[in-house]
Design a protein around this motif. Structure first.
Motif, PDB file in Angstrom:
ATOM      1  N   ILE A 168       0.868  -1.186   0.000  1.00  0.00           N
ATOM      2  CA  ILE A 168       0.000   0.000   0.000  1.00  0.00           C
ATOM      3  C   ILE A 168       0.901   1.231   0.000  1.00  0.00           C
ATOM      4  N   LYS A 170      -0.171   4.060  -2.035  1.00  0.00           N
ATOM      5  CA  LYS A 170      -1.071   5.163  -2.359  1.00  0.00           C
ATOM      6  C   LYS A 170      -2.501   4.670  -2.167  1.00  0.00           C
ATOM      7  N   PRO A 171      -3.470   5.566  -2.000  1.00  0.00           N
ATOM      8  CA  PRO A 171      -4.856   5.132  -1.768  1.00  0.00           C
ATOM      9  C   PRO A 171      -5.378   4.160  -2.818  1.00  0.00           C
ATOM     10  N   ALA A 172      -4.991   4.331  -4.053  1.00  0.00           N
ATOM     11  CA  ALA A 172      -5.495   3.459  -5.121  1.00  0.00           C
ATOM     12  C   ALA A 172      -5.127   1.998  -4.881  1.00  0.00           C
ATOM     13  N   ASP A 173      -4.062   1.756  -4.112  1.00  0.00           N
ATOM     14  CA  ASP A 173      -3.647   0.380  -3.844  1.00  0.00           C
ATOM     15  C   ASP A 173      -4.639  -0.365  -2.958  1.00  0.00           C
ATOM     16  N   LYS A 175      -7.867  -0.294  -3.410  1.00  0.00           N
ATOM     17  CA  LYS A 175      -9.060  -0.622  -4.200  1.00  0.00           C
ATOM     18  C   LYS A 175      -9.215  -2.146  -4.328  1.00  0.00           C
ATOM     19  N   LEU A 194     -10.937   5.811   1.419  1.00  0.00           N
ATOM     20  CA  LEU A 194      -9.625   5.530   0.839  1.00  0.00           C
ATOM     21  C   LEU A 194      -9.705   4.522  -0.299  1.00  0.00           C
ATOM     22  N   GLY A 195     -10.909   3.976  -0.536  1.00  0.00           N
ATOM     23  CA  GLY A 195     -11.097   3.086  -1.672  1.00  0.00           C
ATOM     24  C   GLY A 195     -11.103   1.615  -1.357  1.00  0.00           C
ATOM     25  N   ALA A 307      -1.130  11.927   0.519  1.00  0.00           N
ATOM     26  CA  ALA A 307      -2.069  11.435  -0.482  1.00  0.00           C
ATOM     27  C   ALA A 307      -3.264  10.764   0.181  1.00  0.00           C
ATOM     28  N   LYS A 311      -7.762  12.295   1.066  1.00  0.00           N
ATOM     29  CA  LYS A 311      -8.934  11.503   0.709  1.00  0.00           C
ATOM     30  C   LYS A 311      -9.986  11.418   1.820  1.00  0.00           C
TER      31      LYS A 311
END
Length: 337
Positions: A168, A170-173, A175, A194-195, A307, A311
């Motif tokens: 992890i 970044k937040p996209a990780d 998802k 955070l997704g 980052a 969010k």
């Protein structure tokens, strides 16, 4: 002070208050206070944990200062159930002292949500200054109308993500990942912002959940990550440090009502004196956990927390729904530390 086996079923029956006989049993327990009876204390953490040792120091001081009139019997390692169970016990008077995380208190006193806001505290010193100061006192007092007397706050470290399947950074990780959280609306909202896919689960079930793939990861502090051996199933630790919410030591309001003013003063002073001890032990345990995890081969990631913090603004907006709570958060942010 030592730990003793006790029937969890018997205590939970009293705590639930599902009958006059059960409640009467709780009242009899409380009535013993100050008359040679034993005060019961619970902590879900195991023997040797900093919060456990802090409560033991309180017990030792109470016994010494009252010539043995006030004694504390401590049940550690979740002997009396999860924190939601021991909290019920304390509210109904079947338990005298209770060390709990703030999450189970969120639905009881909204003020307890504020210290758990993601990225509220700049660092550990800031958190300690806020909880020792006026904001912390406000939260402790907010528990009183709900049958709980707040004594002090204990450190619970900075919570970060650990996962079994991916790093992890970044937040996209997050998802698509099922992340275990405490049973708290705030924690669920934070993970969703955070997704990730928030999955409330009892702490005692997390290891098996990670091993079986029921969840892909969880979030906690260094000592808990190590002592729970969650790293065996989720060997990547991402230092997001997204929450630094402390834990709190409580006394049952029913028990408190049975105490003399002198005993109340002694208990408050003993609790206050236990905080520096707990923090020293906590710092030592954190460093030891880092060393053992490094030896175990855990991969540690240092993501850019900014980052992540960007969010979670919707979480702040949702849970600071009243001027009172927003002012409390602002006061905490403004504390120097």
């Amino acid at each position: 002070m030592t730990s003793f086996p006790l029937s969890r079923r018997a205590l939970l029956t009293g705590a639930a208050g599902l009958g006059a006989a059960a409640l009467a049993g709780c009242d009899r327990t409380a009535a013993m206070l100050g008359e040679g009876g034993v005060l019961r204390a619970a902590d879900t953490h195991p023997d040797g944990y900093p919060t456990v040792e802090a409560v033991r120091s309180i017990a030792a001081r109470l016994k010494e200062q009252t010539d043995g009139r006030l004694n504390v019997r401590l049940y550690t390692g979740g002997q009396l159930g999860e924190e939601k169970d021991t909290l019920e016990l304390a509210i109904f008077g079947g338990l005298d002292f209770n060390r709990v995380n703030l999450a189970p208190l969120n639905s009881i006193a909204p003020e307890t949500l504020v210290p758990a806001l993601p990225f509220l505290f700049r660092d550990e010193s800031h958190m300690r200054a806020a909880m020792d100061g006026t904001p912390g006192h406000t939260i402790l007092e907010a528990l009183r109308p709900h049958g709980l007397i707040g004594l002090c706050f204990y450190d619970s470290g900075a919570r970060s993500f650990y996962t079994s399947s991916r790093e992890i950074t970044k937040p996209a990780d997050l998802k698509g990942l099922k992340i275990r959280v405490q049973n708290s609306d705030l924690y669920v909202a934070m993970i969703e912002a955070l997704g990730g896919d928030a999955t409330p689960m009892a702490y005692g079930e997390v290891y098996q959940g990670l091993m079986q793939g029921v969840v892909d990861g969880a979030e906690n502090n260094w000592p808990s990550y190590e002592s729970s051996r969650h790293f065996e199933a989720a060997g990547t630790y991402s230092l997001t440090r997204h929450v630094m919410a402390p834990e709190v030591l409580l006394v049952s309001g029913r028990s408190w009502a049975k105490l003399s003013e002198d005993d109340r003063t002694l208990i408050r002073q003993s609790a206050k004196e236990s905080v520096p001890l707990m923090r020293t032990l906590w710092d030592q345990r954190t460093n030891d956990a880092k060393t053992r995890l490094a030896e175990a081969g855990v991969t540690v990631i240092e993501p850019d927390f900014r980052a992540f913090s960007e969010k979670v603004q919707p979480v702040w907006d949702k849970f600071l729904a009243t001027p009172h709570l927003r002012k409390l958060a602002e006061d905490m942010v403004a504390i120097s530390g």
